[in-house]
Scaffold this active site. Structure first.
Site, PDB file in Angstrom:
ATOM      1  N   ASN A  40      46.999  47.821  50.473  1.00  0.00           N
ATOM      2  CA  ASN A  40      46.298  47.033  51.502  1.00  0.00           C
ATOM      3  C   ASN A  40      47.293  46.338  52.428  1.00  0.00           C
ATOM      4  O   ASN A  40      47.085  46.276  53.644  1.00  0.00           O
ATOM      5  CB  ASN A  40      45.366  46.004  50.850  1.00  0.00           C
ATOM      6  CG  ASN A  40      44.033  46.605  50.489  1.00  0.00           C
ATOM      7  OD1 ASN A  40      43.188  46.830  51.353  1.00  0.00           O
ATOM      8  ND2 ASN A  40      43.842  46.891  49.210  1.00  0.00           N
ATOM      9  N   ARG A  92      50.106  26.616  36.178  1.00  0.00           N
ATOM     10  CA  ARG A  92      49.414  27.067  37.394  1.00  0.00           C
ATOM     11  C   ARG A  92      49.594  26.113  38.585  1.00  0.00           C
ATOM     12  O   ARG A  92      49.979  26.510  39.673  1.00  0.00           O
ATOM     13  CB  ARG A  92      47.925  27.254  37.108  1.00  0.00           C
ATOM     14  CG  ARG A  92      47.147  27.836  38.266  1.00  0.00           C
ATOM     15  CD  ARG A  92      45.694  28.053  37.919  1.00  0.00           C
ATOM     16  NE  ARG A  92      45.545  28.880  36.751  1.00  0.00           N
ATOM     17  CZ  ARG A  92      45.664  30.217  36.743  1.00  0.00           C
ATOM     18  NH1 ARG A  92      45.914  30.854  37.860  1.00  0.00           N
ATOM     19  NH2 ARG A  92      45.530  30.888  35.627  1.00  0.00           N
ATOM     20  N   ARG A 118      46.145  36.352  40.939  1.00  0.00           N
ATOM     21  CA  ARG A 118      46.157  34.989  40.419  1.00  0.00           C
ATOM     22  C   ARG A 118      44.884  34.273  40.834  1.00  0.00           C
ATOM     23  O   ARG A 118      44.359  34.525  41.914  1.00  0.00           O
ATOM     24  CB  ARG A 118      47.360  34.208  40.970  1.00  0.00           C
ATOM     25  CG  ARG A 118      48.676  34.718  40.439  1.00  0.00           C
ATOM     26  CD  ARG A 118      49.822  33.832  40.812  1.00  0.00           C
ATOM     27  NE  ARG A 118      49.686  32.447  40.428  1.00  0.00           N
ATOM     28  CZ  ARG A 118      49.955  31.964  39.230  1.00  0.00           C
ATOM     29  NH1 ARG A 118      50.385  32.774  38.279  1.00  0.00           N
ATOM     30  NH2 ARG A 118      49.820  30.683  38.976  1.00  0.00           N
ATOM     31  N   HIS A 136      37.811  42.376  47.798  1.00  0.00           N
ATOM     32  CA  HIS A 136      37.369  42.662  46.431  1.00  0.00           C
ATOM     33  C   HIS A 136      36.668  44.015  46.439  1.00  0.00           C
ATOM     34  O   HIS A 136      35.829  44.268  47.304  1.00  0.00           O
ATOM     35  CB  HIS A 136      36.416  41.552  45.974  1.00  0.00           C
ATOM     36  CG  HIS A 136      35.982  41.701  44.552  1.00  0.00           C
ATOM     37  ND1 HIS A 136      36.847  41.563  43.491  1.00  0.00           N
ATOM     38  CD2 HIS A 136      34.773  41.997  44.009  1.00  0.00           C
ATOM     39  CE1 HIS A 136      36.188  41.772  42.365  1.00  0.00           C
ATOM     40  NE2 HIS A 136      34.928  42.032  42.647  1.00  0.00           N
TER      41      HIS A 136
HETATM   42  C1  GRF Z   1      42.639  46.451  45.674  1.00  0.00           C
HETATM   43  O1  GRF Z   1      41.674  47.284  45.080  1.00  0.00           O
HETATM   44  C2  GRF Z   1      42.026  45.145  46.091  1.00  0.00           C
HETATM   45  O2  GRF Z   1      40.698  45.242  46.477  1.00  0.00           O
HETATM   46  C3  GRF Z   1      42.123  44.314  44.837  1.00  0.00           C
HETATM   47  O3  GRF Z   1      43.362  44.667  44.285  1.00  0.00           O
HETATM   48  C4  GRF Z   1      43.695  45.994  44.657  1.00  0.00           C
HETATM   49  C5  GRF Z   1      45.054  45.942  45.279  1.00  0.00           C
HETATM   50  O4  GRF Z   1      45.543  47.225  45.616  1.00  0.00           O
HETATM   51  N1  GRF Z   1      41.965  42.913  45.117  1.00  0.00           N
HETATM   52  P1  GRF Z   1      46.801  47.382  46.565  1.00  0.00           P
HETATM   53  O5  GRF Z   1      47.957  46.642  45.893  1.00  0.00           O
HETATM   54  O6  GRF Z   1      46.465  46.779  47.887  1.00  0.00           O
HETATM   55  O7  GRF Z   1      47.052  48.837  46.640  1.00  0.00           O
END
Ligand code: GRF
Length: 231
Positions: A40, A92, A118, A136
């Site tokens: 991402n 934390r 986290r 998510h």
């Molecule tokens: C993704 O599926 C995102 O939705 C979730 O964690 C994963 C991260 O994947 N929160 P990447 O590291 O971006 O490939």
């Protein structure tokens, strides 16, 4: 490793030409946080370079709580400033306060969680309240926490919904900004579920950020116009 030099700059100072997008408006500064592979993050960086976020946003830092996260190396290879602070063995609140202080040096407009594994405490949320986004891989009303693709696969869902939401102090409980369905019919393996989901994630995150930044820019320019008229 904190191998990037934070920009020391007065936030009130007008944007330099390099910081302005095509319309002369300052680009939004993104701090992207990850703990793992960073797909991402990579799609967001590419969107700022040549895609939907070009002229709207720039990456001020890619940060990880895991110094050896593969995503950090990917980010550095893209020319992004990178920073990390190991969270292992830390309490934390203390870790979150230190991470927030580090990130504040980069003056982010938005903190963009991209696989940042986290749960955030108030020490982190408060300095960036209302400006932290997460993606998510499920409808957050139906599924929270880890393993959302496994959940969709195990339950043989015909559709899941990728969700981009603002982050509050709960686990995936913040207000939803955008959702997009993923058709899972005929997806026979978990890898295929994930492949289809990630393709949607990569588009939706950048699109949602672009909309958010444009909305913010419009509000700012209306406010500036109102104050000009009232003078
Ligand atoms: C993704 O599926 C995102 O939705 C979730 O964690 C994963 C991260 O994947 N929160 P990447 O590291 O971006 O490939």
């Amino acid at each position: 490793m904190t191998n990037a030099t934070p920009r020391a700059q007065n936030r009130q100072a007008p944007p330099s030409p390099a910081e302005r997008g095509a319309g002369g408006v300052r680009r939004a500064r993104l701090a992207i946080l990850l703990s793992g592979r960073g797909s991402n993050m990579l799609s967001l960086v590419q969107a700022t370079q040549t895609g939907i976020l070009k002229d709207l946003a720039e990456v001020s830092v890619v940060f990880s709580n895991k110094p050896d996260a593969p995503g950090l190396e990917l980010a550095a290879a893209q020319g992004c400033p990178v920073a990390s602070l190991p969270s292992q063995g830390r309490k934390r609140e203390a870790f979150d306060a230190e991470a927030a202080a580090l990130l504040q040096h980069y003056q982010p407009d938005f903190v963009v969680l991209a696989g940042y594994m986290r749960i955030l405490s108030p020490a982190f949320i408060q300095p960036f309240a209302g400006r932290i986004l997460n993606i998510h891989p499920a409808d957050t009303h139906q599924h929270q926490g880890l393993h959302a693709y496994e959940w969709a696969f195990d339950n043989k869902l015909v559709e899941t919904k990728i969700t981009v939401h603002l982050v509050d102090e709960g686990l995936d409980t913040g207000p939803i900004l955008a959702q997009q369905p993923v058709d899972l019919r005929g997806a026979e393996t978990l890898a295929e579920v994930e492949r289809r989901g990630l393709a949607v994630e990569h588009r939706l995150y950048a699109q949602t950020l672009a909309e958010l930044i444009k909305t913010k820019q419009n509000i700012m320019s209306s406010a500036a116009e109102t104050s000009r008229v009232l003078k």
